[in-house]
Design a protein around this motif. Structure first.
Motif, PDB file in Angstrom:
ATOM      1  N   PRO A 118       0.814  -1.232   0.000  1.00 47.28           N
ATOM      2  CA  PRO A 118       0.000   0.000   0.000  1.00 47.28           C
ATOM      3  C   PRO A 118       0.838   1.269   0.000  1.00 47.28           C
ATOM      4  CG  PRO A 118      -0.900  -1.588   1.538  1.00 47.28           C
ATOM      5  CD  PRO A 118       0.430  -2.131   1.095  1.00 47.28           C
ATOM      6  N   LEU A 119       2.013   1.243   0.649  1.00 50.68           N
ATOM      7  CA  LEU A 119       2.882   2.420   0.636  1.00 50.68           C
ATOM      8  C   LEU A 119       3.494   2.642  -0.740  1.00 50.68           C
ATOM      9  CD1 LEU A 119       4.733   1.966   4.053  1.00 50.68           C
ATOM     10  CD2 LEU A 119       2.800   3.471   3.544  1.00 50.68           C
ATOM     11  N   MET A 120       3.577   1.575  -1.542  1.00 47.80           N
ATOM     12  CA  MET A 120       4.144   1.686  -2.885  1.00 47.80           C
ATOM     13  C   MET A 120       3.109   2.068  -3.935  1.00 47.80           C
ATOM     14  SD  MET A 120       6.528  -1.753  -2.759  1.00 47.80           S
ATOM     15  CE  MET A 120       7.647  -2.063  -1.377  1.00 47.80           C
ATOM     16  N   GLY A 121       1.861   2.254  -3.526  1.00 51.48           N
ATOM     17  CA  GLY A 121       0.840   2.706  -4.466  1.00 51.48           C
ATOM     18  C   GLY A 121      -0.425   1.892  -4.500  1.00 51.48           C
ATOM     19  N   TRP A 122      -0.423   0.669  -3.953  1.00 53.72           N
ATOM     20  CA  TRP A 122      -1.626  -0.159  -3.985  1.00 53.72           C
ATOM     21  C   TRP A 122      -2.545   0.241  -2.831  1.00 53.72           C
ATOM     22  CZ3 TRP A 122      -1.648  -6.233  -4.554  1.00 53.72           C
ATOM     23  CH2 TRP A 122      -2.941  -6.632  -4.915  1.00 53.72           C
ATOM     24  N   ASN A 123      -3.191   1.388  -2.945  1.00 52.06           N
ATOM     25  CA  ASN A 123      -4.134   1.866  -1.948  1.00 52.06           C
ATOM     26  C   ASN A 123      -5.265   2.591  -2.656  1.00 52.06           C
ATOM     27  OD1 ASN A 123      -3.486   4.893  -2.067  1.00 52.06           O
ATOM     28  ND2 ASN A 123      -1.457   4.016  -1.609  1.00 52.06           N
ATOM     29  N   CYS A 124      -6.291   2.918  -1.880  1.00 51.24           N
ATOM     30  CA  CYS A 124      -7.485   3.558  -2.445  1.00 51.24           C
ATOM     31  C   CYS A 124      -7.703   4.937  -1.828  1.00 51.24           C
ATOM     32  CB  CYS A 124      -8.708   2.671  -2.228  1.00 51.24           C
ATOM     33  SG  CYS A 124      -8.658   1.113  -3.138  1.00 51.24           S
ATOM     34  N   LEU A 125      -6.616   5.688  -1.658  1.00 50.09           N
ATOM     35  CA  LEU A 125      -6.728   7.025  -1.071  1.00 50.09           C
ATOM     36  C   LEU A 125      -7.591   7.944  -1.923  1.00 50.09           C
ATOM     37  CD1 LEU A 125      -3.180   7.899   0.345  1.00 50.09           C
ATOM     38  CD2 LEU A 125      -5.338   7.847   1.596  1.00 50.09           C
ATOM     39  N   HIS A 126      -7.444   7.880  -3.215  1.00 47.44           N
ATOM     40  CA  HIS A 126      -8.140   8.792  -4.115  1.00 47.44           C
ATOM     41  C   HIS A 126      -9.197   8.057  -4.943  1.00 47.44           C
ATOM     42  CE1 HIS A 126      -5.012  11.617  -3.019  1.00 47.44           C
ATOM     43  NE2 HIS A 126      -4.104  10.743  -3.427  1.00 47.44           N
ATOM     44  N   MET A 127      -9.659   6.917  -4.424  1.00 51.43           N
ATOM     45  CA  MET A 127     -10.667   6.136  -5.137  1.00 51.43           C
ATOM     46  C   MET A 127     -11.790   5.767  -4.178  1.00 51.43           C
ATOM     47  SD  MET A 127      -8.126   3.524  -7.168  1.00 51.43           S
ATOM     48  CE  MET A 127      -9.529   2.514  -7.652  1.00 51.43           C
ATOM     49  N   GLU A 128     -13.008   5.938  -4.599  1.00 47.46           N
ATOM     50  CA  GLU A 128     -14.143   5.507  -3.802  1.00 47.46           C
ATOM     51  C   GLU A 128     -14.558   4.085  -4.141  1.00 47.46           C
ATOM     52  OE1 GLU A 128     -17.320   8.240  -4.164  1.00 47.46           O
ATOM     53  OE2 GLU A 128     -16.213   9.943  -3.315  1.00 47.46           O
ATOM     54  N   LYS A 129     -14.122   3.589  -5.268  1.00 46.63           N
ATOM     55  CA  LYS A 129     -14.429   2.236  -5.686  1.00 46.63           C
ATOM     56  C   LYS A 129     -13.420   1.258  -5.095  1.00 46.63           C
ATOM     57  CE  LYS A 129     -15.234  -0.522  -9.865  1.00 46.63           C
ATOM     58  NZ  LYS A 129     -15.181  -0.535 -11.352  1.00 46.63           N
ATOM     59  N   ASN A 130     -13.915   0.089  -4.691  1.00 48.36           N
ATOM     60  CA  ASN A 130     -13.065  -0.982  -4.160  1.00 48.36           C
ATOM     61  C   ASN A 130     -12.393  -0.592  -2.850  1.00 48.36           C
ATOM     62  OD1 ASN A 130     -12.163  -3.614  -4.426  1.00 48.36           O
ATOM     63  ND2 ASN A 130     -10.220  -3.009  -5.338  1.00 48.36           N
ATOM     64  N   LEU A 131     -12.947   0.366  -2.132  1.00 47.62           N
ATOM     65  CA  LEU A 131     -12.362   0.842  -0.878  1.00 47.62           C
ATOM     66  C   LEU A 131     -12.818  -0.032   0.274  1.00 47.62           C
ATOM     67  CD1 LEU A 131     -10.730   3.098   0.581  1.00 47.62           C
ATOM     68  CD2 LEU A 131     -12.900   4.322   0.840  1.00 47.62           C
ATOM     69  N   SER A 132     -11.862  -0.412   1.131  1.00 47.18           N
ATOM     70  CA  SER A 132     -12.188  -1.207   2.301  1.00 47.18           C
ATOM     71  C   SER A 132     -12.935  -0.368   3.332  1.00 47.18           C
ATOM     72  CB  SER A 132     -10.901  -1.766   2.925  1.00 47.18           C
ATOM     73  OG  SER A 132     -11.177  -2.373   4.175  1.00 47.18           O
ATOM     74  N   VAL A 133     -13.971  -0.945   3.908  1.00 44.44           N
ATOM     75  CA  VAL A 133     -14.737  -0.240   4.925  1.00 44.44           C
ATOM     76  C   VAL A 133     -14.055  -0.330   6.282  1.00 44.44           C
ATOM     77  CG1 VAL A 133     -16.939  -0.191   6.158  1.00 44.44           C
ATOM     78  CG2 VAL A 133     -16.902  -0.568   3.700  1.00 44.44           C
ATOM     79  N   LEU A 134     -13.536  -1.496   6.606  1.00 41.64           N
ATOM     80  CA  LEU A 134     -12.922  -1.705   7.917  1.00 41.64           C
ATOM     81  C   LEU A 134     -11.509  -1.158   8.002  1.00 41.64           C
ATOM     82  CD1 LEU A 134     -14.105  -5.333   8.742  1.00 41.64           C
ATOM     83  CD2 LEU A 134     -14.970  -3.197   9.666  1.00 41.64           C
ATOM     84  N   TYR A 135     -10.756  -1.234   6.907  1.00 41.74           N
ATOM     85  CA  TYR A 135      -9.345  -0.870   6.937  1.00 41.74           C
ATOM     86  C   TYR A 135      -9.025   0.158   5.851  1.00 41.74           C
ATOM     87  CZ  TYR A 135      -9.355  -5.077   9.736  1.00 41.74           C
ATOM     88  OH  TYR A 135      -9.657  -6.027  10.675  1.00 41.74           O
ATOM     89  N   SER A 136      -9.852   1.155   5.735  1.00 44.62           N
ATOM     90  CA  SER A 136      -9.589   2.238   4.788  1.00 44.62           C
ATOM     91  C   SER A 136      -8.322   2.981   5.221  1.00 44.62           C
ATOM     92  CB  SER A 136     -10.784   3.194   4.793  1.00 44.62           C
ATOM     93  OG  SER A 136     -10.564   4.284   3.954  1.00 44.62           O
ATOM     94  N   PRO A 137      -7.429   3.376   4.260  1.00 48.10           N
ATOM     95  CA  PRO A 137      -7.574   3.419   2.806  1.00 48.10           C
ATOM     96  C   PRO A 137      -7.033   2.197   2.058  1.00 48.10           C
ATOM     97  CG  PRO A 137      -5.642   4.651   3.421  1.00 48.10           C
ATOM     98  CD  PRO A 137      -6.220   4.089   4.703  1.00 48.10           C
TER      99      PRO A 137
END
Length: 281
Positions: A118-137
């Motif tokens: 996730p620190l290398m880019g695999w995160n959903c900071l700027h995406m509302e799609k496929n975002l985890s509810v429990l462990y956002s982002p």
């Protein structure tokens, strides 16, 4: 910390399995530290842990890395115990310190690579799609990617290794019984391995099964985070507590139950105590 200090201060416990035990204690220490970090962030700003923020990436990445390292260490300990028992008669292969050190390095490298994605880019900071509810982002697909394979590894490999150990000990006990030899040592070893295996499975099941269930719920849920507040987030905090309790259970099962380590711990408390010799069955 007690386990780490005791093992590092005792020379005759610097064995291949002891290196894995000490590394397991380091992994548990990192898990507890990262969990405490997340707890502080939750207390200071609860909204960040619910809706996600850039500041949650680093603690969640460290938390994931430490959990993965703990899982890989538990698997390594099971494999080492199996090789120690299965190859005890043969002399072509012995588990040496270099093998344990190599396993430790591989475990940490793999844990860091997967945990820091996730620190290398695999995160959903700027995406509302496929975002985890429990462990956002975190993204849901990332959680599934690291959870399902590691759950399989954590449960299948120890199951195979410890069952094989029990089967090997039982076969040798039957051979000794047929030859009329004493069975006390093998019977004691078989009971100890069986009890340890049961404790390992129960602890892993209680600690990680709720987290796995939370990831499955996260992948199938399509509700707004506000609609799930607060019950789902209470469940998330409970899963984190169970994982932290696993960090307390590991030293008890693997190290503090060992008579050798307990004797050495007492000798470190009292400088005038008699020297205790380590015995390996």
């Amino acid at each position: 910390c007690t386990v780490i200090i005791t093992r590092m201060a005792t020379k005759d416990l610097h064995k291949p399995i002891s290196i894995l035990f000490c590394n397991l204690a380091f992994s548990d220490l990192f898990t507890s530290f990262s969990g405490f970090w997340i707890s502080v962030l939750f207390i200071t700003n609860p909204d960040n842990t619910i809706f996600g923020s850039k500041g949650m990436l680093a603690p969640y990445a460290l938390y994931t890395t430490s959990i993965l390292s703990t899982i890989y260490n538990l698997v390594s300990i099971g494999i080492e115990r199996y090789l120690a028992v299965a190859e005890s008669i043969r002399t072509r292969f012995r588990v040496a310190r270099k093998h344990s050190i190599a396993a430790v390095l591989i475990n940490w490298i793999l844990a860091f690579l997967l945990g820091c994605l996730p620190l290398m880019g695999w995160n959903c900071l700027h995406m509302e799609k496929n975002l985890s509810v429990l462990y956002s982002p975190f993204c849901v697909d990332y959680l599934i990617f690291i959870t399902i394979p590691n759950v399989v590894v954590a449960f299948i490999v120890p199951l195979f290794t410890y069952l094989r150990i029990i089967i090997i000990l039982r076969k040798r006990k039957l051979r000794m019984k047929a030859r009329g030899q004493a069975l006390g040592t093998y019977k004691s070893a078989e009971i100890q391995v069986a009890r340890t295996s049961i404790f390992i499975w129960l602890l892993a099941l209680v600690s990680y099964a709720p987290f796995f269930a939370g990831v499955i719920f996260d992948a199938t849920n399509h509700q707004c985070p506000l609609d799930l507040y607060p019950s789902v987030y209470i469940f998330r905090n409970c899963t984190a507590m169970l994982i932290t309790m696993n960090c307390l259970g590991n030293p008890i099962i693997y190290t503090l139950k060992a008579k050798t380590l307990g004797a050495k711990l007492k000798s470190l408390k009292c400088l005038s105590a008699n020297r205790v010799q380590a015995c390996t069955v």
